[in-house]
Design a protein around this motif. Sequence first.
Motif, PDB file in Angstrom:
ATOM      1  N   VAL A   1      13.865  -8.955 -70.970  1.00  0.00           N
ATOM      2  CA  VAL A   1      14.480  -8.372 -69.721  1.00  0.00           C
ATOM      3  C   VAL A   1      14.848  -9.509 -68.523  1.00  0.00           C
ATOM      4  CG1 VAL A   1      14.065  -6.864 -67.808  1.00  0.00           C
ATOM      5  CG2 VAL A   1      13.306  -6.254 -69.977  1.00  0.00           C
ATOM      6  N   SER A   2      13.836 -10.318 -68.726  1.00  0.00           N
ATOM      7  CA  SER A   2      13.980 -11.466 -67.507  1.00  0.00           C
ATOM      8  C   SER A   2      15.244 -12.355 -68.170  1.00  0.00           C
ATOM      9  CB  SER A   2      12.903 -12.406 -67.642  1.00  0.00           C
ATOM     10  OG  SER A   2      11.861 -11.739 -66.749  1.00  0.00           O
ATOM     11  N   ALA A   3      15.579 -12.707 -69.387  1.00  0.00           N
ATOM     12  CA  ALA A   3      16.596 -13.285 -69.835  1.00  0.00           C
ATOM     13  C   ALA A   3      17.815 -12.725 -69.620  1.00  0.00           C
ATOM     14  CB  ALA A   3      16.404 -13.610 -71.355  1.00  0.00           C
ATOM     15  N   PHE A   4      17.752 -11.236 -69.501  1.00  0.00           N
ATOM     16  CA  PHE A   4      19.100 -10.246 -69.577  1.00  0.00           C
ATOM     17  C   PHE A   4      19.349 -10.504 -67.923  1.00  0.00           C
ATOM     18  CE2 PHE A   4      21.167  -6.442 -68.597  1.00  0.00           C
ATOM     19  CZ  PHE A   4      22.429  -6.564 -69.556  1.00  0.00           C
ATOM     20  N   LEU A   5      18.437 -10.456 -67.006  1.00  0.00           N
ATOM     21  CA  LEU A   5      18.730 -10.652 -65.655  1.00  0.00           C
ATOM     22  C   LEU A   5      19.214 -11.939 -65.420  1.00  0.00           C
ATOM     23  CD1 LEU A   5      18.401  -9.575 -62.752  1.00  0.00           C
ATOM     24  CD2 LEU A   5      16.261 -10.487 -62.818  1.00  0.00           C
ATOM     25  N   GLY A   6      18.874 -12.959 -66.138  1.00  0.00           N
ATOM     26  CA  GLY A   6      19.119 -14.272 -65.838  1.00  0.00           C
ATOM     27  C   GLY A   6      20.861 -14.192 -66.318  1.00  0.00           C
ATOM     28  N   SER A   7      21.144 -13.678 -67.404  1.00  0.00           N
ATOM     29  CA  SER A   7      22.520 -13.775 -67.769  1.00  0.00           C
ATOM     30  C   SER A   7      23.297 -13.143 -66.724  1.00  0.00           C
ATOM     31  CB  SER A   7      22.674 -12.808 -69.049  1.00  0.00           C
ATOM     32  OG  SER A   7      21.792 -13.600 -69.992  1.00  0.00           O
ATOM     33  N   ILE A   8      22.932 -12.027 -66.202  1.00  0.00           N
ATOM     34  CA  ILE A   8      23.668 -11.242 -65.060  1.00  0.00           C
ATOM     35  C   ILE A   8      24.081 -12.079 -64.006  1.00  0.00           C
ATOM     36  CG2 ILE A   8      23.427  -9.506 -63.427  1.00  0.00           C
ATOM     37  CD1 ILE A   8      22.064  -7.772 -65.155  1.00  0.00           C
ATOM     38  N   LEU A   9      22.800 -12.882 -63.441  1.00  0.00           N
ATOM     39  CA  LEU A   9      23.006 -13.690 -62.053  1.00  0.00           C
ATOM     40  C   LEU A   9      23.681 -14.900 -62.407  1.00  0.00           C
ATOM     41  CD1 LEU A   9      19.555 -13.295 -60.733  1.00  0.00           C
ATOM     42  CD2 LEU A   9      21.438 -12.229 -60.075  1.00  0.00           C
ATOM     43  N   GLY A  10      23.818 -15.520 -63.792  1.00  0.00           N
ATOM     44  CA  GLY A  10      24.406 -16.890 -64.006  1.00  0.00           C
ATOM     45  C   GLY A  10      24.066 -17.958 -63.548  1.00  0.00           C
ATOM     46  N   PRO A  11      24.433 -19.112 -63.337  1.00  0.00           N
ATOM     47  CA  PRO A  11      24.132 -20.318 -63.008  1.00  0.00           C
ATOM     48  C   PRO A  11      23.573 -20.162 -61.546  1.00  0.00           C
ATOM     49  CG  PRO A  11      26.128 -20.698 -64.224  1.00  0.00           C
ATOM     50  CD  PRO A  11      25.923 -19.277 -63.878  1.00  0.00           C
ATOM     51  N   THR A  12      22.398 -20.234 -61.102  1.00  0.00           N
ATOM     52  CA  THR A  12      21.844 -20.189 -59.945  1.00  0.00           C
ATOM     53  C   THR A  12      20.400 -21.071 -59.695  1.00  0.00           C
ATOM     54  OG1 THR A  12      20.039 -18.342 -60.267  1.00  0.00           O
ATOM     55  CG2 THR A  12      22.609 -17.542 -59.775  1.00  0.00           C
ATOM     56  N   ASN A  13      19.978 -21.225 -58.460  1.00  0.00           N
ATOM     57  CA  ASN A  13      18.418 -21.855 -58.195  1.00  0.00           C
ATOM     58  C   ASN A  13      17.585 -20.720 -58.455  1.00  0.00           C
ATOM     59  OD1 ASN A  13      19.791 -24.274 -57.821  1.00  0.00           O
ATOM     60  ND2 ASN A  13      20.554 -23.727 -55.878  1.00  0.00           N
ATOM     61  N   THR A  14      17.855 -19.642 -59.017  1.00  0.00           N
ATOM     62  CA  THR A  14      16.788 -18.561 -59.133  1.00  0.00           C
ATOM     63  C   THR A  14      15.534 -18.880 -59.774  1.00  0.00           C
ATOM     64  OG1 THR A  14      18.477 -16.594 -58.767  1.00  0.00           O
ATOM     65  CG2 THR A  14      16.362 -16.184 -59.507  1.00  0.00           C
ATOM     66  N   LEU A  15      14.432 -18.833 -59.001  1.00  0.00           N
ATOM     67  CA  LEU A  15      13.143 -18.729 -60.034  1.00  0.00           C
ATOM     68  C   LEU A  15      12.853 -17.498 -60.719  1.00  0.00           C
ATOM     69  CD1 LEU A  15      10.532 -20.479 -60.413  1.00  0.00           C
ATOM     70  CD2 LEU A  15       9.594 -19.537 -58.510  1.00  0.00           C
ATOM     71  N   TYR A  16      12.734 -17.633 -62.102  1.00  0.00           N
ATOM     72  CA  TYR A  16      12.255 -16.666 -62.718  1.00  0.00           C
ATOM     73  C   TYR A  16      10.882 -16.541 -63.233  1.00  0.00           C
ATOM     74  CZ  TYR A  16      17.451 -16.001 -63.037  1.00  0.00           C
ATOM     75  OH  TYR A  16      19.051 -15.961 -62.888  1.00  0.00           O
ATOM     76  N   LEU A  17       9.873 -16.026 -62.510  1.00  0.00           N
ATOM     77  CA  LEU A  17       8.632 -16.037 -63.078  1.00  0.00           C
ATOM     78  C   LEU A  17       8.378 -14.678 -63.682  1.00  0.00           C
ATOM     79  CD1 LEU A  17       7.041 -16.735 -59.430  1.00  0.00           C
ATOM     80  CD2 LEU A  17       7.087 -18.562 -61.397  1.00  0.00           C
ATOM     81  N   SER A  18       7.233 -14.720 -64.386  1.00  0.00           N
ATOM     82  CA  SER A  18       7.064 -13.584 -65.448  1.00  0.00           C
ATOM     83  C   SER A  18       5.607 -13.691 -65.668  1.00  0.00           C
ATOM     84  CB  SER A  18       7.570 -13.264 -66.717  1.00  0.00           C
ATOM     85  OG  SER A  18       7.500 -14.536 -67.676  1.00  0.00           O
ATOM     86  N   THR A  19       4.751 -12.591 -66.020  1.00  0.00           N
ATOM     87  CA  THR A  19       3.480 -12.448 -66.114  1.00  0.00           C
ATOM     88  C   THR A  19       3.062 -11.758 -67.302  1.00  0.00           C
ATOM     89  OG1 THR A  19       2.713 -10.755 -64.754  1.00  0.00           O
ATOM     90  CG2 THR A  19       2.951 -12.759 -63.695  1.00  0.00           C
ATOM     91  N   ASP A  20       2.057 -12.025 -68.070  1.00  0.00           N
ATOM     92  CA  ASP A  20       1.727 -11.013 -69.103  1.00  0.00           C
ATOM     93  C   ASP A  20       0.263 -11.217 -69.511  1.00  0.00           C
ATOM     94  OD1 ASP A  20       1.364  -9.595 -71.685  1.00  0.00           O
ATOM     95  OD2 ASP A  20       3.610  -9.024 -71.334  1.00  0.00           O
ATOM     96  N   ILE A  21      -0.654 -10.306 -69.874  1.00  0.00           N
ATOM     97  CA  ILE A  21      -2.030 -10.617 -69.888  1.00  0.00           C
ATOM     98  C   ILE A  21      -2.213 -11.131 -71.420  1.00  0.00           C
ATOM     99  CG2 ILE A  21      -2.518  -8.238 -70.910  1.00  0.00           C
ATOM    100  CD1 ILE A  21      -5.054  -8.233 -69.383  1.00  0.00           C
ATOM    101  N   ASN A  22      -1.252 -11.043 -72.177  1.00  0.00           N
ATOM    102  CA  ASN A  22      -1.151 -11.566 -73.675  1.00  0.00           C
ATOM    103  C   ASN A  22      -0.287 -12.843 -73.741  1.00  0.00           C
ATOM    104  OD1 ASN A  22      -0.645 -11.972 -76.265  1.00  0.00           O
ATOM    105  ND2 ASN A  22       0.282  -9.888 -76.771  1.00  0.00           N
ATOM    106  N   HIS A  23      -1.372 -13.912 -74.062  1.00  0.00           N
ATOM    107  CA  HIS A  23      -0.813 -15.252 -74.117  1.00  0.00           C
ATOM    108  C   HIS A  23       0.263 -15.439 -75.175  1.00  0.00           C
ATOM    109  CE1 HIS A  23      -2.617 -16.738 -77.862  1.00  0.00           C
ATOM    110  NE2 HIS A  23      -3.487 -15.776 -77.500  1.00  0.00           N
TER     111      HIS A  23
END
Length: 228
Positions: free
Chosen positions: A57-79
């Motif tokens: 999902v985060s990669a898809f959002l990055g594809s929508i926004l294209g080249p930007t200075n956006t910080l894409y943080l994510s969390t998961d309890i599963n390493h």
Amino acid sequence: MIPTPDLSHLTKEDKLHVYDPAEDTFLLLDALEQDAEDLKHQRPLICLEIGSGSGCVSAFLGSILGPTNTLYLSTDINHRASDCTFRTGQQNKIPLDPVTCDLARPLMKRLRHLVDIILFNPPYVPTDMEEVLSARRDHGISGSWAGGADGMEITNQLLRDVEDLLSERGKFYLVALEENNIPEIRGRMLRDYNLQSQIVAQRRADREFLSILRFSRADLTLQTTGSL
């Protein structure tokens, strides 16, 4: 049509331990694609996905926004999920920054009112509480679906933090099941946190009826059909 992120790097072993994208994932992608122009116009600076799993999902959002200075943080309890998310970012040339932690608690102080996009496909399947506790202890794949009473145990924990995380122009996308009592979720978020919502996508998947809710601050949201 924006392509689904390339997940060919994920192995069979990965998929034993990390949630493989399914109908709920793809419905969330459809909702984001539907909002693509608005998201690009918003120019988000910080995006945060809770429970990133494969990182699709985060990669898809990055594809929508294209080249930007956006910080894409994510969390998961599963390493293992954090590792998969990082590799999915590399595979799709999106700079994803995963953090292994429970929900967003360790990030709350630093991100207070700074997050422009929050994404959450929670563990929404109704289960007994022991199953939830076991999933949280094991930090494994069962944490991606075991939702406790009404499937809302984990979701409720995050809902209490959303207003503190969202920026003034922020949007929060939530996957919910019909059994999660969507009208109650929407009413509570408006009443308690002044976050207005719309149902932006719906789909039946086998026995489940899924919805994507989009929340934003009520004073910045247009009064449109489907809003609360």
